[in-house]
Every structure is written in C-alpha cells, then in structure tokens.
Motif scaffolding. Structure first.
Motif, PDB file in Angstrom:
ATOM      1  N   VAL A 190       0.827  -1.211   0.000  1.00  0.00           N
ATOM      2  CA  VAL A 190       0.000   0.000   0.000  1.00  0.00           C
ATOM      3  C   VAL A 190       0.862   1.262   0.000  1.00  0.00           C
ATOM      4  N   ARG A 191       2.170   1.098   0.075  1.00  0.00           N
ATOM      5  CA  ARG A 191       3.057   2.260   0.093  1.00  0.00           C
ATOM      6  C   ARG A 191       4.196   2.093  -0.908  1.00  0.00           C
ATOM      7  N   LYS A 247       1.482   6.485   0.180  1.00  0.00           N
ATOM      8  CA  LYS A 247       0.549   5.469  -0.292  1.00  0.00           C
ATOM      9  C   LYS A 247       0.507   5.517  -1.822  1.00  0.00           C
ATOM     10  N   ARG A 265      -2.963   2.286  -5.901  1.00  0.00           N
ATOM     11  CA  ARG A 265      -3.954   1.311  -5.444  1.00  0.00           C
ATOM     12  C   ARG A 265      -4.760   1.885  -4.283  1.00  0.00           C
ATOM     13  N   GLU A 266      -4.055   2.490  -3.320  1.00  0.00           N
ATOM     14  CA  GLU A 266      -4.733   3.095  -2.169  1.00  0.00           C
ATOM     15  C   GLU A 266      -5.486   4.369  -2.555  1.00  0.00           C
ATOM     16  N   PHE A 305      -8.688   3.347  -3.878  1.00  0.00           N
ATOM     17  CA  PHE A 305      -9.507   2.805  -2.789  1.00  0.00           C
ATOM     18  C   PHE A 305     -10.165   3.928  -2.000  1.00  0.00           C
ATOM     19  N   TYR A 306      -9.391   4.973  -1.694  1.00  0.00           N
ATOM     20  CA  TYR A 306      -9.948   6.102  -0.947  1.00  0.00           C
ATOM     21  C   TYR A 306     -11.004   6.841  -1.762  1.00  0.00           C
ATOM     22  N   PHE A 325      -0.204  10.953  -2.020  1.00  0.00           N
ATOM     23  CA  PHE A 325      -0.019   9.662  -2.679  1.00  0.00           C
ATOM     24  C   PHE A 325       1.009   9.789  -3.797  1.00  0.00           C
TER      25      PHE A 325
END
Length: 283
Positions: free
Chosen positions: A131-132, A139, A142-143, A146-147, A206
């Motif tokens: 995730v990072r 992040k 992908r994250e 998601f957010y 991100f």
C-alpha cells in the motif's frame, strides 16, 4: 529459493570433486603436472565459464568441438609414443571432465535464472499488494483509488463532498533521462517532502506513478476546491526548486487538476479518468 541455493552449492561441490579427482589420479600414478595439464585445466575453466554465461546449446557445441580436437591430439600423441602407457588414464579422464563441467555450469546457470525469477516474482508481489511506495513512503495508486471509492460511497450515502487533486510533472521523460536511478529516488523523496510542506494538514498524499502525485481532501466542497488548488499550485511552485549542478537551480514545471466527487462518479475509475482529463486544461 533455499532449494535452488542448495542445488548450486551441490553443483559447486561437483566441480571441486572433478578437480580433486584429477589431482588424485595424478597422485596415484605419480604423474607430475606438465604444460599439457595446465592447458587442459585452462580449457576446462573456459568451457565452465562459457556454460555459465552463454547459451547452453553453444556451450555444448563448443564442448563437442573441444572433445574432437582433444581426441585427435591424444591419437597423435599415442601414435608418436609421446605419452607413456601408465600416464594415459590421466589424459582419458578429461573426456569425462569436459562434458561434466559444461553440464554442471549449465545447471548452475539454470538455477541462477530460477533464483532471479523468484526474486522478480516476490518483488512484483510486493509492488502489487503493497500500500506504500518504497522510495517516497507515500501510499500508492492502489490506495488512492480505494480512498476515492470510499469518498464516492460516503457522498452517496451521507451527502458529504470530498475532493481529489492530481499533480503531474511536465515533460517527465526528459527529466528522467537526465537522472540516474539514485538521483531519481532522491528527486521523488524531494517531491514528497515538498508536498508535505504545502498541502493542508487534513489531506492525504499519494505517489501515483512516474512523475505523478495525488492529494485527497476530506470534506472539501467544489466551492472550496478551486481556492485550495490555486493556493497549492502557488505554494508548490515556490517550494520545488530542485538543485541542478549545471544551472544552479531548476524550477520543476508541473500540471495540476482537481475534482469534487459528484453523483456521476459511478466508481473510482471514472473519477480518476475525470482527474486525468482535467490535466489537459491546465496549461
């Protein structure tokens, strides 16, 4: 991977066994190593090295040609009585040493490739499920998506507006061509720290892709977004002055676009495409 490393260890032991066996034969028959023996060991090492770095077929062909030449040489030596009968066994053993060396080298090469594939798969797996980002510690995309999907659900269920901003380094390929891998990592960390200094405290940063960064703003409406984007763009332009050895200071050009989650954003992919589209209008 442990099995592959163990196999390489056993194969290396095989090479040492071949060397030791050759020494034992000479010792048993009390044969002193002459110039021919040194040449044969050199050829063995060359064939072994070839099998480690070259294509296996090429190594096998080279070994076959070597054996033919060696057989002709042995016949010539015997015909002219240059090799004593009690010494011949120390020469015959190389008919086995050469092909065994090539086969062992090819096997080691295969195991090394197997280890490389395992490392690549593990690295790909880490990149896929991590995730990072490993360099910026931000992040990843992908994250980010998601957010955005959470923002969409919150908006549809609670009516709370949230916004997203995307930042793209202009002409990133040109910038990338002038930096090596270490300098590139340093640049990414520099950008990450610069973003941290200028983005609002209630936001999330991100690292999306090569030369692209994202910012998520909780509970920021469309009316507040424009003001936030303008301020962020101004502050970031002042912040990112990347040192350059040739010119002294380099201003990093970038584009920025922002969106507020709306009813038409059915999913995070469509929302992200809207973000990317906005970059086309930022000149």
């Amino acid at each position: 991977m442990k099995k592959a490393i163990k196999d390489i260890y056993l194969l290396l032991l095989t090479i040492f066994f071949i060397t030791g066996f050759s020494s034992a034969i000479r010792s048993i028959f009390q044969i002193r190593p002459g110039a021919e023996e040194i040449y044969l060991i050199t050829i063995f090492v060359v064939l072994l090295g070839m099998s480690l770095i070259a294509d296996r077929t090429i190594a096998i062909i080279a070994c076959g040609v070597t054996l033919l030449i060696y057989a002709a040489w042995i016949y010539y030596q015997l015909f002219n009585n240059r090799i004593a009968s009690d010494e011949i066994i120390s020469y015959y053993q190389w008919f086995f040493n050469f092909p065994i060396g090539v086969l062992v080298g090819g096997a080691i090469q295969g195991k090394l490739k197997e280890i490389q594939e395992m490392i690549k798969k593990e690295r790909d797996s880490i990149e896929k499920y991590s995730v990072r980002d490993g360099v910026t510690l931000l992040k990843n995309k992908r994250e980010f998506l998601f957010y955005i999907s959470l923002f969409i659900n919150v908006f549809k269920n609670r009516g709370v507006e949230s916004s997203a901003i995307i930042i793209e380094i202009t002409d990133f390929k040109i910038l990338r061509s002038g930096l090596n891998s270490n300098e590139m990592e340093e640049f990414y960390r520099y950008m990450s720290n610069s973003l941290k200094k200028v983005v609002p405290s209630y936001s999330e940063r991100f690292f999306l892709d090569k030369g692209m960064f994202g910012v998520l703003l909780y509970s920021v409406s469309a009316e507040d977004l424009k003001e936030t984007v303008d301020k962020l763009k101004k502050d970031l332009k002042e912040e990112i002055r990347y040192p350059d050895s040739k010119t002294g200071v380099k201003h990093i050009p970038f584009k920025m676009a922002g969106i507020t989650i709306e009813e038409k954003d059915e999913n995070e992919i469509l929302a992200y495409k809207r973000l990317e589209k906005g970059l086309e209008y930022d000149v």
